[in-house]
Motif scaffolding. Structure first.
Motif, mmCIF file in Angstrom:
data_model
loop_
_atom_site.group_PDB
_atom_site.id
_atom_site.type_symbol
_atom_site.label_atom_id
_atom_site.label_comp_id
_atom_site.label_asym_id
_atom_site.label_seq_id
_atom_site.Cartn_x
_atom_site.Cartn_y
_atom_site.Cartn_z
ATOM 1 N N THR A 79 0.849 -1.192 0.000
ATOM 2 C CA THR A 79 0.000 0.000 0.000
ATOM 3 C C THR A 79 0.882 1.239 0.000
ATOM 4 O OG1 THR A 79 -1.744 -1.134 1.252
ATOM 5 C CG2 THR A 79 -1.805 1.271 1.224
ATOM 6 N N ILE A 80 0.608 2.161 -0.916
ATOM 7 C CA ILE A 80 1.366 3.414 -1.017
ATOM 8 C C ILE A 80 0.381 4.573 -0.937
ATOM 9 C CG2 ILE A 80 3.033 4.756 -2.347
ATOM 10 C CD1 ILE A 80 3.666 2.169 -3.895
ATOM 11 N N SER A 81 0.605 5.494 -0.038
ATOM 12 C CA SER A 81 -0.276 6.658 0.116
ATOM 13 C C SER A 81 0.413 7.924 -0.393
ATOM 14 C CB SER A 81 -0.676 6.831 1.585
ATOM 15 O OG SER A 81 0.476 6.999 2.399
ATOM 16 N N ASN A 82 -0.378 9.003 -0.474
ATOM 17 C CA ASN A 82 0.133 10.308 -0.932
ATOM 18 C C ASN A 82 0.900 10.187 -2.248
ATOM 19 O OD1 ASN A 82 -0.851 11.690 1.403
ATOM 20 N ND2 ASN A 82 0.923 10.960 2.562
ATOM 21 N N LEU A 83 0.232 9.588 -3.224
ATOM 22 C CA LEU A 83 0.877 9.349 -4.514
ATOM 23 C C LEU A 83 1.261 10.646 -5.211
ATOM 24 C CD1 LEU A 83 -1.419 6.486 -5.868
ATOM 25 C CD2 LEU A 83 0.966 6.259 -5.141
ATOM 26 N N THR A 84 2.356 10.584 -5.952
ATOM 27 C CA THR A 84 2.798 11.707 -6.775
ATOM 28 C C THR A 84 2.975 11.223 -8.210
ATOM 29 O OG1 THR A 84 5.181 11.324 -6.501
ATOM 30 C CG2 THR A 84 4.064 12.596 -4.785
#
Length: 256
Positions: free
Chosen positions: A141-146
């Motif tokens: 899980t990866i948050s605050n995607l750019t």
């Protein structure tokens, strides 16, 4: 202004060196990647999704001598700031270890994103502090995607590549505008749907003529005296959003 580096494709004899046993599969991939190039007047530019897949899949598919891995590719679109969860369909818990690797059009090589070998979970690059790894299922899980997170994520369990997640982080489209130009005789007019396409990914266009939604599916259209509806508008859509333009008056309408 610094000129942007263009991506070029090596010849098949170079790309396929070392894969003599599976030369037919390697050359098939070369043809597939070659067909993904898009041509413009200024440059030849490769679709980033196919470019990333070409680098990942050439060694993976040739080693496995088949196309079964193609069924394990998932394309995911997200907006900046959102969270992505890479769930695995081909993994049966429990797992002894798990490694996630990333490749982008900027790096052009696989780099570590996260790994677990039975002890602590290690995150690399800028995934530290905004990612979690489920050591039971292998789910990342990866948050605050750019925008920089776009790329191909390969999960390996016991040093075997299991699945590929193609993540494309794109901006939402903005509100489009319509430009119109008519010939001197007023026999036809050309309308163009204008929108900023920077970092928005693939964009599609459609037009509404009067109450006819989806009347045309293109960026530019031509109308004549046969079209009598009072107004038109265009709709711009990408994988994460859509926007409507303001309506413009049809110069050929019976009720302008």
């Amino acid at each position: 202004m610094k000129k942007k580096k263009s991506t070029t494709l090596p010849p098949p004899t170079t790309l396929c060196s070392g894969y003599a046993q599976y030369w037919w599969l390697c050359f098939w991939w070369w043809e597939l990647v070659l067909s993904s190039f898009t041509h413009t007047k200024e440059t030849k530019r490769m679709n980033p999704v196919w470019f990333i897949l070409s680098i990942i899949l050439l060694p993976l598919t040739t080693v496995q001598a088949g196309f079964s891995f193609l069924d394990k590719i998932e394309l995911i679109y997200k907006k900046p700031g959102e969270t992505v969860v890479f769930s695995l369909s081909s993994v049966t818990p429990p797992i002894p270890n798990v490694t996630w690797k990333l490749i982008t059009t900027m790096s052009e090589v696989l780099t570590l994103a996260a790994e677990w070998n039975g002890g602590d979970v290690n995150f690399y690059q800028d995934f530290k502090g905004r990612s979690t790894l489920n050591t039971t299922t292998g789910e990342l899980t990866i948050s605050n995607l750019t925008l920089k997170d776009s790329g191909g994520y390969v999960v390996e369990i016991n040093n075997e590549a299991m699945e590929i997640k193609m993540l494309m982080v794109v901006l939402p489209v903005t509100k489009p505008t319509i430009s119109m130009s008519c010939d001197d005789e007023k026999t036809h007019c050309v309308l163009k749907c204008e929108v900023n396409t920077t970092d928005v990914g693939e964009v599609s266009y459609s037009w509404t003529l009067g109450d006819m939604v989806g009347w045309r599916q293109s960026k530019k259209i031509k109308i004549t005296k046969e079209q009598k509806e009072p107004s038109l508008l265009c709709v711009v859509k990408n994988p994460v959003s859509y926007e409507f333009s303001d309506r413009v008056v049809n110069p050929f309408s019976n009720n302008p």
